[in-house]
Design a protein around this motif. Structure first.
Motif, PDB file in Angstrom:
ATOM      1  N   ILE A 151       0.831  -1.199   0.000  1.00 33.43           N
ATOM      2  CA  ILE A 151       0.000   0.000   0.000  1.00 33.43           C
ATOM      3  C   ILE A 151       0.874   1.260   0.000  1.00 33.43           C
ATOM      4  O   ILE A 151       0.584   2.230  -0.703  1.00 33.43           O
ATOM      5  CB  ILE A 151      -0.946  -0.001   1.217  1.00 33.43           C
ATOM      6  N   VAL A 152       1.961   1.234   0.768  1.00 34.74           N
ATOM      7  CA  VAL A 152       2.869   2.385   0.809  1.00 34.74           C
ATOM      8  C   VAL A 152       3.537   2.581  -0.553  1.00 34.74           C
ATOM      9  O   VAL A 152       3.616   3.706  -1.070  1.00 34.74           O
ATOM     10  CB  VAL A 152       3.914   2.199   1.913  1.00 34.74           C
ATOM     11  N   THR A 154       2.457   1.615  -3.465  1.00 33.96           N
ATOM     12  CA  THR A 154       1.454   2.060  -4.432  1.00 33.96           C
ATOM     13  C   THR A 154       1.152   3.546  -4.265  1.00 33.96           C
ATOM     14  O   THR A 154       0.993   4.285  -5.248  1.00 33.96           O
ATOM     15  CB  THR A 154       0.171   1.237  -4.277  1.00 33.96           C
ATOM     16  N   THR A 155       1.075   4.000  -3.023  1.00 31.97           N
ATOM     17  CA  THR A 155       0.828   5.423  -2.773  1.00 31.97           C
ATOM     18  C   THR A 155       1.969   6.284  -3.304  1.00 31.97           C
ATOM     19  O   THR A 155       1.749   7.361  -3.883  1.00 31.97           O
ATOM     20  CB  THR A 155       0.638   5.663  -1.267  1.00 31.97           C
ATOM     21  N   VAL A 156       3.205   5.823  -3.127  1.00 31.12           N
ATOM     22  CA  VAL A 156       4.360   6.563  -3.638  1.00 31.12           C
ATOM     23  C   VAL A 156       4.302   6.650  -5.160  1.00 31.12           C
ATOM     24  O   VAL A 156       4.546   7.712  -5.758  1.00 31.12           O
ATOM     25  CB  VAL A 156       5.665   5.896  -3.172  1.00 31.12           C
ATOM     26  N   LYS A 158       1.638   6.465  -7.011  1.00 28.66           N
ATOM     27  CA  LYS A 158       0.536   7.363  -7.391  1.00 28.66           C
ATOM     28  C   LYS A 158       0.998   8.815  -7.355  1.00 28.66           C
ATOM     29  O   LYS A 158       0.621   9.616  -8.218  1.00 28.66           O
ATOM     30  CB  LYS A 158      -0.651   7.168  -6.436  1.00 28.66           C
ATOM     31  N   TRP A 159       1.803   9.149  -6.382  1.00 23.83           N
ATOM     32  CA  TRP A 159       2.326  10.513  -6.309  1.00 23.83           C
ATOM     33  C   TRP A 159       3.334  10.788  -7.420  1.00 23.83           C
ATOM     34  O   TRP A 159       3.332  11.859  -8.020  1.00 23.83           O
ATOM     35  CB  TRP A 159       2.971  10.744  -4.945  1.00 23.83           C
ATOM     36  N   ASP A 162       1.344  11.287 -10.678  1.00 21.23           N
ATOM     37  CA  ASP A 162       0.165  12.142 -10.610  1.00 21.23           C
ATOM     38  C   ASP A 162       0.215  13.199 -11.723  1.00 21.23           C
ATOM     39  O   ASP A 162       1.271  13.761 -12.026  1.00 21.23           O
ATOM     40  CB  ASP A 162       0.091  12.819  -9.241  1.00 21.23           C
ATOM     41  N   GLN A 267      -2.210  -3.631  -6.017  1.00 19.69           N
ATOM     42  CA  GLN A 267      -1.613  -2.577  -6.836  1.00 19.69           C
ATOM     43  C   GLN A 267      -2.654  -1.950  -7.766  1.00 19.69           C
ATOM     44  O   GLN A 267      -2.736  -0.728  -7.891  1.00 19.69           O
ATOM     45  CB  GLN A 267      -0.440  -3.136  -7.651  1.00 19.69           C
ATOM     46  N   VAL A 270      -5.731  -0.268  -5.475  1.00 16.41           N
ATOM     47  CA  VAL A 270      -5.403   0.998  -4.819  1.00 16.41           C
ATOM     48  C   VAL A 270      -5.054   2.070  -5.845  1.00 16.41           C
ATOM     49  O   VAL A 270      -5.441   3.235  -5.691  1.00 16.41           O
ATOM     50  CB  VAL A 270      -4.245   0.791  -3.820  1.00 16.41           C
ATOM     51  N   MET A 271      -4.343   1.707  -6.899  1.00 19.06           N
ATOM     52  CA  MET A 271      -3.958   2.688  -7.906  1.00 19.06           C
ATOM     53  C   MET A 271      -5.179   3.303  -8.585  1.00 19.06           C
ATOM     54  O   MET A 271      -5.150   4.472  -8.975  1.00 19.06           O
ATOM     55  CB  MET A 271      -3.050   2.028  -8.949  1.00 19.06           C
ATOM     56  N   ASN A 273      -8.112   3.681  -7.071  1.00 14.16           N
ATOM     57  CA  ASN A 273      -8.993   4.190  -6.015  1.00 14.16           C
ATOM     58  C   ASN A 273     -10.170   3.261  -5.718  1.00 14.16           C
ATOM     59  O   ASN A 273     -11.283   3.705  -5.407  1.00 14.16           O
ATOM     60  CB  ASN A 273      -9.517   5.579  -6.384  1.00 14.16           C
TER      61      ASN A 273
END
Length: 329
Positions: A151-152, A154-156, A158-159, A162, A267, A270-271, A273
């Motif tokens: 999850i971490v 994937t969040t990175v 996404k940023w 972006d 992946q 979460v990517m 949403n």
């Protein structure tokens, strides 16, 4: 005097005394214990019981649901589950969208596996040629990226990708003739899946590098030196010496990568949403949507069971290859 009287009699070697029989166990002597045939199974029983509870029951429940009509009414107990035979499977196999998802999943997994194995092998070979402190730093970075939660990571990513605040667009836009300010990488399926593929590869490469690096330490230096004396270059040494020795490890890593990459779920989920678009659907997310979005748990279970059968085919190929390797050795 006859010849018989002058002949020296042959000396017969003394017989070796037989060892004394073992003393019977007395009150102060411990009796040797024999391990029964059931002892290993007794030691494995707790692990087998946990596996049976964790994997056995869900698999049986999955098979049962795949042959039933099971929706919201059955879930809340308003109606009993109805056996429909193979209707769920025929409905899935007759759906053109399902086959698009299957092809997309196979292409996605194949791309991830090939790039992961190639990059992992290249990095592992490079680590054999660098100094000790560089190898230590690279290994620390690999372990850190490997241990990062999905999850971490994937969040990175996404940023990074972006469209408004992503650093990748800003960096690439500084190149001459490149303008990616405001570019949406997830506007289309191929670009978005390429980003997700990059995320999967980033998380899978460290395990491959560490495993292959351990395997490279078992390649005899004498064989490599003999190949070089015979006129083989770097590619020849790798192809005819290193690669055959690493073949069992490569087969194992490839099989595990196929299983993991065909089971990619967080992946993509979460990517996007929590609502993957049709062009981003893989078998795992497609099964999830059928079960928990459309509330058709029967068809969702059928899709999941088909995925399990596909993965069992991969495992069968793996076992066949390992048996061939064992016969050659």
């Amino acid at each position: 005097m006859s010849a018989a009287d002058t002949t020296t009699p042959a000396k017969v070697p003394p017989t070796r005394p037989s060892p004394p029989p073992p003393a019977p166990p007395g009150p102060g002597r411990p009796r040797a214990k024999r391990t029964s045939a059931g002892t290993p199974w007794l030691l494995l029983a707790p692990c087998l019981l946990i596996l049976l509870l964790v994997m056995g029951y869900p698999l049986v429940r999955l098979v049962t649901l795949s042959f039933q009509k099971f929706g919201q009414s059955q879930l809340w107990g308003f109606q009993p589950a109805e056996n429909v035979g193979l209707d769920n499977f025929t409905g899935v196999l007759d759906d053109g969208e399902f086959w698009q998802v299957v092809v997309r999943t196979i292409v996605f997994a194949a791309g991830c596996v090939i790039l992961t194995m190639v990059l992992g092998m290249l990095i592992a070979l490079l680590l054999q040629r660098v100094s000790g402190w560089v190898k230590t730093l690279v290994n620390i970075a690999l372990v850190a990226s490997w241990g990062m939660p999905v999850i971490v990571a994937t969040t990175v990513f996404k940023w990074l990708f972006d469209s408004d605040y992503g650093i990748l667009n800003a960096v690439l836009s500084k190149l001459p003739g490149v303008d990616l300010i405001g570019h949406n990488w997830f506007a289309g399926g191929p670009q978005g899946l390429a980003v997700i593929m990059l995320l999967v590869i980033w998380g899978a490469v460290p395990f491959v590098v560490i495993t292959l690096s351990a395997g490279l330490t078992q390649v005899p230096a004498e064989l490599e030196e003999a190949a070089r004396l015979d006129g083989a270059g770097s590619w020849g040494v790798f192809r005819y010496v290193t690669l055959p020795i690493l073949k069992p490890i490569i087969v194992m890593l490839t099989t595990l990568s196929v299983i993991w990459d065909m089971g990619v779920f967080p992946q993509v989920f979460v990517m996007r949403n929590g609502h993957p678009e049709p062009e981003f659907q893989l078998l795992t997310t497609y099964s999830y949507d059928r079960a928990f979005v459309v509330n058709d748990y029967g068809q969702g279970s059928a899709i999941a069971l088909i995925t399990v059968l596909l993965l069992l085919g991969v495992v069968a190929v793996y076992m066949r290859q390992m048996l061939k390797i064992g016969e050659v050795e």
